[in-house]
Design a protein around this motif. Sequence first.
Motif, PDB file in Angstrom:
ATOM      1  N   ILE A  21      19.321 119.572  34.902  1.00  0.00           N
ATOM      2  CA  ILE A  21      20.432 119.233  35.797  1.00  0.00           C
ATOM      3  C   ILE A  21      20.100 119.524  37.260  1.00  0.00           C
ATOM      4  O   ILE A  21      20.823 119.081  38.153  1.00  0.00           O
ATOM      5  CB  ILE A  21      21.730 119.971  35.388  1.00  0.00           C
ATOM      6  N   ASN A  22      19.040 120.262  37.483  1.00  0.00           N
ATOM      7  CA  ASN A  22      18.641 120.546  38.866  1.00  0.00           C
ATOM      8  C   ASN A  22      17.640 119.526  39.409  1.00  0.00           C
ATOM      9  O   ASN A  22      17.115 119.690  40.500  1.00  0.00           O
ATOM     10  CB  ASN A  22      18.034 121.944  38.976  1.00  0.00           C
ATOM     11  N   THR A  23      17.380 118.477  38.607  1.00  0.00           N
ATOM     12  CA  THR A  23      16.426 117.466  39.059  1.00  0.00           C
ATOM     13  C   THR A  23      17.100 116.290  39.747  1.00  0.00           C
ATOM     14  O   THR A  23      16.423 115.359  40.187  1.00  0.00           O
ATOM     15  CB  THR A  23      15.607 116.950  37.864  1.00  0.00           C
ATOM     16  N   GLU A  29      24.182 111.835  40.695  1.00  0.00           N
ATOM     17  CA  GLU A  29      23.179 111.962  39.637  1.00  0.00           C
ATOM     18  C   GLU A  29      23.242 113.341  38.999  1.00  0.00           C
ATOM     19  O   GLU A  29      23.129 113.489  37.771  1.00  0.00           O
ATOM     20  CB  GLU A  29      21.789 111.694  40.218  1.00  0.00           C
ATOM     21  N   THR A  30      23.435 114.372  39.814  1.00  0.00           N
ATOM     22  CA  THR A  30      23.524 115.739  39.287  1.00  0.00           C
ATOM     23  C   THR A  30      24.728 115.888  38.363  1.00  0.00           C
ATOM     24  O   THR A  30      24.641 116.499  37.283  1.00  0.00           O
ATOM     25  CB  THR A  30      23.613 116.737  40.451  1.00  0.00           C
ATOM     26  N   ALA A 140      30.204 127.647  42.897  1.00  0.00           N
ATOM     27  CA  ALA A 140      28.987 127.813  43.701  1.00  0.00           C
ATOM     28  C   ALA A 140      28.566 129.272  43.650  1.00  0.00           C
ATOM     29  O   ALA A 140      29.335 130.147  43.210  1.00  0.00           O
ATOM     30  CB  ALA A 140      29.252 127.373  45.144  1.00  0.00           C
ATOM     31  N   PRO A 141      27.345 129.598  44.074  1.00  0.00           N
ATOM     32  CA  PRO A 141      26.877 130.993  44.040  1.00  0.00           C
ATOM     33  C   PRO A 141      27.787 131.959  44.775  1.00  0.00           C
ATOM     34  O   PRO A 141      27.843 133.149  44.419  1.00  0.00           O
ATOM     35  CB  PRO A 141      25.495 130.915  44.694  1.00  0.00           C
ATOM     36  N   ALA A 178      23.874 123.914  40.549  1.00  0.00           N
ATOM     37  CA  ALA A 178      23.280 122.601  40.774  1.00  0.00           C
ATOM     38  C   ALA A 178      24.163 121.738  41.669  1.00  0.00           C
ATOM     39  O   ALA A 178      23.669 121.017  42.548  1.00  0.00           O
ATOM     40  CB  ALA A 178      23.037 121.907  39.436  1.00  0.00           C
ATOM     41  N   ILE A 179      25.477 121.792  41.476  1.00  0.00           N
ATOM     42  CA  ILE A 179      26.395 121.019  42.320  1.00  0.00           C
ATOM     43  C   ILE A 179      26.328 121.508  43.766  1.00  0.00           C
ATOM     44  O   ILE A 179      26.301 120.719  44.711  1.00  0.00           O
ATOM     45  CB  ILE A 179      27.836 121.114  41.774  1.00  0.00           C
ATOM     46  N   ASN A 180      26.306 122.834  43.936  1.00  0.00           N
ATOM     47  CA  ASN A 180      26.205 123.391  45.289  1.00  0.00           C
ATOM     48  C   ASN A 180      24.919 122.932  45.966  1.00  0.00           C
ATOM     49  O   ASN A 180      24.924 122.541  47.150  1.00  0.00           O
ATOM     50  CB  ASN A 180      26.249 124.917  45.215  1.00  0.00           C
TER      51      ASN A 180
END
Length: 514
Positions: A21-23, A29-30, A140-141, A178-180
Motif C-alpha cells: 500500500i506504500n507503493t 492509487e494508495t 496520520a502519524p 500511507a494516506i498521509n
Amino acid sequence: MGDRDAAMAAIRSVYLITGRINTGTTLAETLQLIVDAVVDGIGFTVAVVNYLHPEGEYEAVALAGSEEARATLLGARYPAEVLDEYLERAEAWGQLRYLPHERHSAHIHSWVPDEVPGGDGVPEEERWHPLDALFAPLRAPDGELVGILGVDLPADGRRPGPLQRELLEMLAAQAGIAINNANLVEALQRERRHLAASEEAFRLAFTGAGSGMCMIGVDGATQARLTRVNPALCELLGRAEAELLDRPVADLLHPDDLDLARLAFAAATTGKGIPVRDYEIRCVRGDGAVIWVATTLSLVAGPPAFGILQVQDVTGRKAAEADLVRRASRDPLTGLANRDALASPLAAAVRRARAGRGDSALLFCDLDDFKSVNDTLGHDAGDAVLIAVAQRLCALVRPSDTVARLGGDEFVVLAEDLAGLDAAGVAALVDRIERAVSAPVVHDGHVLRVRVSVGAAVIDATAGDAGAALRTADRAMYQVKGHRHGRGAADRVIAHGEHFGAPGGMPLLRLAEG
C-alpha cells in the motif's frame, strides 16, 4: 498447523500486504491499494475507504470486493458530523468500531448485502448479520484522522475474532501512514506545479517586460554578478546577453557612480528585503555612450539569495532637467552665467583665498555708451552689442574663469587662482578688456562702438564674503567712470593691497587721481 503458527503466518501475510500500500504514486492509487489489501489478506470480502476531505466531509473514494457495493457507495459524501454521530453508536473493539445490526440506522447512505456467504453452520450468536458493520479509523502519524475504513462480509461468515481484529488494526495503522505520505507527495507535486507555473509566469513577465530587468547573485562567488537578463536590458545597454551574463555589475557602471551603487547594494542586502528604489546612476553602453538609469533593487531570500534589479532609461529626463538648470543659470541672450550662477564660483574663490590657497580678481564691467545705441538704433542693435561683448570677454579669459552678465549692460569677470597677483597683471587684463570691447561691432550696415568701465577688486586672505567683493568691484567701476579722461589703465591701477574703505577689509584696485 497450530493456532500460534497460523497467527504468525497471518501476521507475516499482513506485513507483506501492507508493504504494497506504500507503493502508490497518487492518493487515489494508495486508497485503492488499501481496500485491495483488506480483501486479499484480512478475510473480508468488501472494503471501502471514506476519505476525510480538508473541508470536513467524508467521501467513499475506493472500494474492493463487490461491484454492487461499488455502484451504490462510490462517490457518496457525508458531513463529518453525521458519520461521527453514527459511529458513536458503535462498540469499541480496541481501535475498531463495531456497529451491530440492532444499532443500524437507515438515515445514513449504506449498502446492505442480500445474504452473508459462508454463514451456514455458524452459531447465531457468532454469525455476521447483513446489517452488521465494522470500521477502522485511519490516522496520520500525528494522530490526525484522515479517513474511515469500513469492512463487511467476513469470508467465514463469522464476527471477527481477536486475531482478525488485530490484523485489521495493524493494516489500518499502516494505511493511515500511507494516506498521509500520499497527501504529502501530492502536496509536494502541487507545490512543484505551482512553482513551475510561477516560474513560467515570471519568465514571461521577465522576458516580455518593456523595461530592463536582471537578476543579480548576492551570495558567494556570484556576488553582484548578473545571472539573468531580459531583452530590454540588452537593448538598453547595447550588449548581447552572452556579454552580460556572469559579468560584475560594476563593469557596467560609470566610474564616478560606483560608490553610490555600492551604497544601494548594501542597503538592499541589509534592509530585510525592503526594495531600494529610484537610485539614479550612470551606465556605460557597449558603444561607450553614457546613459542615466533609474533602478529599483529588491532582495529575494535564498538559498541562494539573489536580487532583482529593474532598470528604466531616464537619460532624456536627466537631459531635460540639466537643460532647465542650465537655462535657469544662464543669461538667455548671451548664454553667459547669470547673477545666481555667479554666486557659487565667487563664494568658492573667497573661501580659497581666506584659506590661503590662491587669490583671485573680480572685474565689474559696465558699458559707457550703450544707452545711445539702444535709443538711436533700437534694441536689436543693442542686443548685437551685448552678444559681441560677451563673446569678446569669453575669448580673453581661461576656461577656469567665469564671465557673467548681471543684467542690462553690466558684466562681471572672475579670474581665479592668479599666482603672484599684482596690480600690473590685473591692469594688463583690464587694458585687454577695454581694447576688446571698444572694437567696432557691425550690425545691419551700421558700425557700432561702445566703451567699457572696469572696476577691479582683489580677493585675498582678507576678503569678507562674496557680496563684499562684488560691492567693492562695483564701487571701483563707478570711480573709473568718473575718470574716463585720465591716464592709461596701467597708470590708473595703483594701491594694490590698500583697504580703500571697502567693507570687510576688501582690497581695492582704484584709479589714481589726476
